[in-house]
Design a protein around this motif. Structure first.
Motif, short mmCIF file in Angstrom:
data_model
loop_
_atom_site.label_atom_id
_atom_site.label_comp_id
_atom_site.label_asym_id
_atom_site.label_seq_id
_atom_site.Cartn_x
_atom_site.Cartn_y
_atom_site.Cartn_z
N LYS A 185 -35.99 -14.97 -26.37
CA LYS A 185 -35.58 -14.10 -26.69
C LYS A 185 -35.24 -14.28 -27.98
CE LYS A 185 -32.74 -10.51 -25.30
NZ LYS A 185 -33.30 -9.77 -25.40
N ASP A 215 -43.60 -7.50 -25.84
CA ASP A 215 -42.88 -7.92 -24.52
C ASP A 215 -41.30 -9.22 -24.24
OD1 ASP A 215 -44.02 -10.35 -24.78
OD2 ASP A 215 -45.36 -10.20 -23.52
N LYS A 216 -41.60 -9.68 -23.06
CA LYS A 216 -40.76 -10.29 -23.36
C LYS A 216 -40.55 -11.61 -24.41
CE LYS A 216 -37.39 -8.56 -19.58
NZ LYS A 216 -37.34 -8.84 -18.29
N GLU A 218 -38.93 -12.84 -29.24
CA GLU A 218 -38.76 -11.13 -29.22
C GLU A 218 -38.17 -10.75 -29.80
OE1 GLU A 218 -37.32 -7.71 -25.17
OE2 GLU A 218 -36.75 -10.17 -25.43
#
Length: 86
Positions: A28, A68-69, A31
């Motif tokens: 996270k 993306d994540k 990201e």
């Protein structure tokens, strides 16, 4: 001896839970960092979105991508972009 084995199993499970949490947190963080950098450095394509509604960025080489994540840039052909619906 039974107590030591049970204790080791409990620690092993706790380690697995912690590892998963740390990995999710790291992904996270990556990201968010990459999206922040992309917003500052690259242009945001305001009229189109990715296949699943992702925000599209345009890099300095006029290539289209989304993040993306895990914080990776996923490049996509312009023909695969969808119109943005408000």
């Amino acid at each position: 001896m039974v107590v030591v084995i049970c204790s080791a199993n409990a620690q092993s499970k706790a380690k697995k839970d912690t590892t998963g949490f740390v990995e999710k947190s790291a992904n996270k963080t990556a990201e968010i960092a990459v999206k922040g950098k992309a917003t500052l450095v690259d242009k945001v394509y305001k009229d189109k979105v990715g296949p699943n509604g992702q925000k599209i960025y345009i890099d300095r080489h006029s290539k289209y991508y989304w993040v993306d994540k895990k914080g990776h840039n996923v490049y996509i052909a312009k023909s695969k972009l969808r119109p943005k619906t408000n």
